[in-house]
Design an enzyme around this catalytic site. Structure first.
Site, PDB file in Angstrom:
ATOM      1  CE  LYS A 202     -12.027   2.927   6.296  1.00 16.58           C
ATOM      2  NZ  LYS A 202     -11.613   2.055   7.360  1.00 16.58           N
TER       3      LYS A 202
ATOM      4  CD  GLU B  79       2.146   3.753  -3.053  1.00 15.33           C
ATOM      5  OE1 GLU B  79       2.739   2.668  -3.220  1.00 15.33           O
ATOM      6  OE2 GLU B  79       2.510   4.824  -3.542  1.00 15.33           O
TER       7      GLU B  79
ATOM      8  CB  CYS C 243       2.761  -4.066   0.463  1.00 15.62           C
ATOM      9  SG  CYS C 243       3.450  -2.560   1.092  1.00 15.62           S
TER      10      CYS C 243
ATOM     11  CD  GLU D 184      -0.406  -8.370  -1.643  1.00 14.79           C
ATOM     12  OE1 GLU D 184       0.525  -7.697  -1.221  1.00 14.79           O
ATOM     13  OE2 GLU D 184      -1.514  -7.893  -1.923  1.00 14.79           O
TER      14      GLU D 184
END
Ligand SMILES: Cc1cc2nc3c(=O)[nH]c(=O)nc-3n(C[C@H](O)[C@H](O)[C@H](O)COP(=O)(O)OP(=O)(O)OC[C@H]3O[C@@H](n4cnc5c(N)ncnc54)[C@H](O)[C@@H]3O)c2cc1C
Length: 1020
Positions: free
Chosen positions: A681, A762, A796, A892
């Site tokens: 996906k 992750e 990231c 973040e």
């Protein structure tokens, strides 16, 4: 008639005779410099430490700092070869300020050996002396790397001032030759083209020239008014084509078409130098005005070889020294044969190269007043004198500037003077015999069994030799396969291919791509459009939206295919990955172009993503080959134990949009090669990239049901599948919020569930970079800017907290802000853009909200003013006065927003760096070995980068992934990654019968694998 070789020998011998009349050691300044160079040539480790020390020294301001560095660099040296240094270190401990003073003075003395003066007035003292010795000059302005347009303006202004000053001070000087003097103006300025535009990108020569030409023109106009000469110096290969193009466009038409006082450098160590030179000559003939070429071998040999190896590029330079020498001679002849249009300047200290040029000029009957020899200030003084005595024109290249910016130049000279390959060391330090020094380099090539020049070494051969020579490169776990090379956009051909690919992909906009379940193409009632974030009205394509029924169908298909796929030999599965890699390699530009449109990646970033996907396939295929066979655990008499792995079952792969093909492909390929079946996906924002990957695996021959492609809402199908009892493994990369939810819900065991679910997770980061007080700011700022704003900060791994010490805060900030202000923001379809749009409207709004939060918490010091009006463009933004507890320092943001945090010392810097919930990447810039060791040991991050950017992990080289709230501690692209997709199994057999056991136990046994591998055919 004498042969050319004997002519060269005769002229060379004459030069040596004259040189020996005024004997001078290689290093004309005795004392400290002499000693350092002698030690450097004796011991490679000393040389490295010594050059590093010289490099850092000018940036150290306090005596204590100088002494600390001296100690860190040299105190551990036990070789006993450097008593001078050991004594120095001891003395320094006792009287630091005196030692620091002496060291500084000595290193300054060393720099003054090669730097002709601090400024124009200063350099004039040297130039007057040279004028008396009949030696001309070209002056070069030393400077720090130019990081911003503000700094380019300063460089251009310094060039103008220097021209004025030189013209004023040399009024009335005449040409020492008195013949053909019109060809050789007295005032001669060498210009570094890269210092005139901070955003020069090899992929976009048009933009570079558009910015360079207006900066250059005022300098050229002033030079013409003053009767001066301008030379374009040549720098690294990445800038070569732009520099040549700039030269031709500037002087090919318009106001400078008839101006003869311009020159450019050709570097003979480049494999394409001859083609470039011939092209220039042809251009010059068409132009009809004289110009000059300075022929050199080239100053960036080490840099070019390292850079090309790191990126997997063809090496642009010759690999063997005599090849460069031969090429220099070939090009010397080309130049002299075209003397009617081009004036030759031979830039070399090598008597063989010089004598060859003299001999060819003699053979062609060219008067010595019509060409010149150029040598560097501070080097080969006796050769300059000899050439003047022989009646040749000599010009000295005189760098002017301060010590700090002069360091990189100084280190280049030190390297050159101590190089094993260099002529100067051979002649003046090692007293190699004259015949050897004058030998025809073609003979050396033949003698050493090298490939003749015309066949030039293939890059692979070069790599191979490099590897042989470098013990540090001997096989390590990540070395099992070669990384695919990055596309080198320095080549026009690569630029053209990318432009074509962008055109072709644009022509396909609006196409529909199906879901794939159990090998069948599946459509649903609803099509999801994927839009271009740089131009949201543009629809890249459509993919049907999957709902729960399709998700259920996919689980069934994957479950059904598992039995057979899990028993398929691992070699066959590995070959599927190899084929997928080859297909992506073939479709490389096209896939990159899809990424540019669908997720707003700049060219090189998009290419890096496809490269990573290819690398994942090849790396995991090789890793599987290594771990696939059942392997003996221990040698024990009478018992055999073999460990091997079974796949876990059905894997659900949920990937993000920011590395839309690489991360998806990495997780999918790991799951497939280990024998799991997969439901893939992609992110809702990168469904076309997902469809492309599905196409790739279909073409590679993935069996029906083994890989299923679903696109839909994470909150609907993603959540449903995560909780599904028939899903055994979830590989997820994405936000912390979703990652933690998956981690939690996967922990609940459902009725009928076969396995404990494994989650490979992750998540994000809040990545810090610390700049130490002695860091090389040229590098630290470029890399920090790139880490923070490259791909709009949407990696990231991106830098989001820059931690600066009070001590150098102001210096860093001044350059950082102007560097940020120079970034190119725009549609990444255009080559050379660094900052494109953020992924979608939701991200756009969220980031703007964070900017508002930042404004209320901290101080906004920079925000780009101009961004395209259409599309999701966020201006690069920088906040200062950011404290660790603020939201912008903890959460973040995933956009081009950088927080600056000021700290008083390194203790605080490390505490701040480690003081978040995340531990993904981190960077540290320093030239203190002790502080670097500390960073290596103390920074909490899965990937710690020293003196380089904190993004851009390479498969196998930088296994990637973090811990704390950044992830489950897994390392994508690392040796252990596949193990998470596998169940380990050990089979133990007692092989003793009545006290008798076989003596030998094989290392591997394959009988636990099904079907049994074919017995190897052995020749009879
Ligand atoms: C006046 C002047 C201006 C210059 N301007 C520039 C410039 O604009 N741009 C620039 O790049 N250089 C420039 N240089 C050249 C450079 O700085 C070196 O001085 C020059 O390459 C040294 O060559 P040489 O002939 O003096 O010495 P040699 O000792 O004969 O040659 C050394 C050179 O050989 C090459 N080399 C070394 N090892 C190998 C190897 N293993 N395989 C292949 N080749 C190898 C390298 O180019 C090295 O510099 C200039 C030099 C001078 C004198």
């Amino acid at each position: 008639m004498r042969s050319l070789q004997s002519e060269i020998e005769q002229r060379g011998a004459r030069i040596f005779e004259l040189v020996d009349k005024h004997p001078e050691s290689l290093f004309s300044k005795a004392g400290f410099y002499q000693q350092m160079m002698t030690l450097s040539m004796r011991n490679e480790r000393f040389k490295v430490q010594m050059f590093r020390f010289v490099d850092v020294l000018p940036s150290l301001r306090k005596s204590g700092e100088i002494v600390r560095h001296l100690e860190e660099y040299f105190a551990g040296m036990r070789d006993g070869f450097a008593p001078v240094i050991q004594t120095g270190v001891r003395v320094a401990r006792i009287v630091p300020w005196i030692s620091a003073f002496i060291l500084r003075r000595n290193v300054s003395g060393m720099a003054r050996q090669f730097i002709a003066g601090k400024n124009c007035e200063d350099v004039m003292k040297t130039l007057r002396k040279r004028q008396a010795q009949k030696i001309g000059f070209t002056v070069d302005l030393l400077g720090e790397a130019v990081l911003s347009e503000k700094e380019t303006d300063e460089y251009a202004a310094r060039c103008l001032d220097l021209l004025d000053c030189l013209a004023r001070e040399t009024q009335g000087w005449t040409d020492p030759f008195g013949k053909n003097s019109a060809l050789f103006p007295v005032v001669n300025l060498s210009v570094k083209i890269s210092a005139l535009y901070s955003q020069m990108n090899p992929a976009d020569p048009t933009d570079a020239i558009a910015h360079l030409a207006p900066k250059l023109r005022p300098i050229l106009r002033r030079a013409r008014e003053l009767g001066a000469f301008i030379n374009f110096d040549m720098e690294s290969y990445a800038h070569k084509n732009i520099t040549l193009e700039l030269f031709k466009t500037t002087f090919g038409k318009g106001e400078f078409k008839d101006w003869p006082h311009a020159g450019i450098v050709i570097q003979a160590y480049l494999r394409d130098a001859e083609a470039d030179l011939r092209d220039l000559i042809e251009w010059g003939r068409a132009r009809g005005t004289r110009f000059t070429v300075r022929l050199v071998k080239g100053a960036y040999w080490d840099y070019e070889t390292i850079k090309s190896r790191q990126n997997g590029w063809d090496c642009p330079v010759y690999f063997q020294k005599p090849e460069s020498d031969v090429n220099f001679e070939v090009l010397s002849r080309v130049l002299l044969e075209n003397e009617s249009i081009v004036t030759a300047a031979f830039g070399s200290h090598n008597v063989r190269s010089i004598a060859h040029a003299q001999a060819v000029a003699g053979e062609l009957g060219i008067d010595p007043s019509r060409f010149e020899f150029q040598l560097l200030y501070g080097m080969a003084g006796p050769i300059k004198r000899a050439l003047v005595e022989m009646g040749y024109r000599v010009r000295e290249y005189c760098p002017v500037g301060e010590l700090l910016p002069g360091m990189s130049y100084l280190v280049r000279r030190l390297l050159e003077n101590t190089s094993n390959e260099g002529f100067l060391r051979a002649k003046f330090s090692e007293n190699v015999a004259t015949e050897e020094l004058l030998r025809d380099p073609n003979e050396l090539l033949k003698r050493d069994g090298a490939t003749p020049r015309s066949e030039s070494l293939a890059p692979t051969a070069i790599e191979h030799r490099h590897q042989e020579n470098d013990p540090s490169l001997q096989a390590s776990p990540g070395d099992i396969c070669k990384n695919s090379p990055l596309v080198n956009f320095v080549y026009k051909e690569s630029q053209e291919k990318m432009r074509n690919a962008l055109r072709e992909v644009r022509n396909r906009f609006g196409e529909k791509y199906p879901l794939v379940i159990g090998g069948e193409k599946v459509w649903t009632d609803k099509l999801t459009p994927s839009v271009n974030p740089a131009a949201p009205k543009e629809i890249i394509g459509y993919v049907p939206e999957a709902g729960i029924p399709e998700a259920e169908r996919a689980v069934k298909a994957a479950r059904a295919a598992f039995g057979k796929w899990s028993c398929t030999p691992f070699e066959e599965r590995a070959r599927l990955l190899d084929r997928a890699a080859a297909i992506m390699d073939r479709r490389r530009y096209e896939l990159s172009a899809v990424e540019v449109f669908e997720v707003g990646k700049p060219w090189a970033e998009a290419d890096g993503d496809i490269r990573e996907a290819i690398d994942f396939c090849r790396f995991y295929a090789e890793r599987m080959r290594l771990i696939g066979r059942p392997r003996l655990t221990q040698h024990v008499p009478g018992e055999e134990s073999y460990q091997h792995y079974w796949p876990r079952g059905v894997a659900l792969v949920i990937a993000p949009w920011n590395f839309p093909i690489a991360i998806l492909c990495g997780m999918v390929s790991a799951a497939l090669v280990t024998g799991n079946t997969v439901i893939m996906k992609p992110s809702e924002q990168s469904i076309i990239c997902g469809a492309m990957l599905m196409q790739t695996f279909e073409e590679a021959g993935v069996p029906p049901g083994v890989l299923n492609f679903l696109s839909g809402h994470g909150s609907v199908i993603g959540a449903h599948l995560v909780d599904h009892k028939d899903v055994d493994l979830i590989a997820f990369t994405g936000s912390r919020e979703v990652g933690l939810r998956i981690w939690e819900s996967a922990g609940k065991t459902l009725p009928g569930q076969r396995e404990l679910k494994r989650v490979v997770c992750e998540m994000g980061g809040k990545n810090p970079v610390i700049i130490d007080s002695d860091a090389d700011l040229d590098e630290a700022i470029v890399d920090s800017i790139y880490s923070a704003f490259g791909y709009q900060g949407q990696k990231c791994s991106a830098l989001s907290r820059l931690i600066l010490l009070e001590e150098n805060y102001d210096r860093v900030m001044e350059r950082l802000l102007s560097a940020a202000a120079s970034l190119r923001v725009g549609n990444p379809e255009v080559a050379g853009i660094t900052v494109g749009p953020v992924i979608d409207e939701a991200a756009y709004r969220r980031i703007l909200d964070y900017i508002e939060i930042g404004k209320s918490e901290a101080a906004l010091v920079y925000q780009a003013k101009e961004v395209p009006p259409e599309g999701y463009f966020i201006p690069p933004t920088i906040f200062t006065e950011v404290k660790p507890n603020m939201r912008i320092a903890r959460e973040e943001i995933f956009g081009p927003v950088l927080s600056i945090m000021k700290v008083s010392d390194l203790d605080e810097a490390f505490a701040v760096a480690n003081g978040t919930d995340y531990a993904l990447t981190a960077g540290f810039f320093s030239r203190s070995p002790a502080n670097i060791d500390r960073a290596k040991a103390e920074i909490e991050a899965g990937n710690v980068y020293i003196n380089r950017s904190c993004t851009g992990a390479v498969v196998g080289r930088h296994p990637f992934g973090g811990f704390k709230m950044s992830g489950g501690g897994t390392k994508a692209g690392g040796a252990d990654y596949l193990l998470q997709f596998l169940l380990p199994r050990v089979v133990t057999e007692n092989v003793t019968r009545h006290g008798f056991a076989p003596e030998e136990t094989p290392e591997y046994r394959d009988e636990f694998l099904w079907p049994k591998p074919e017995p190897r055919k052995v020749g009879i």
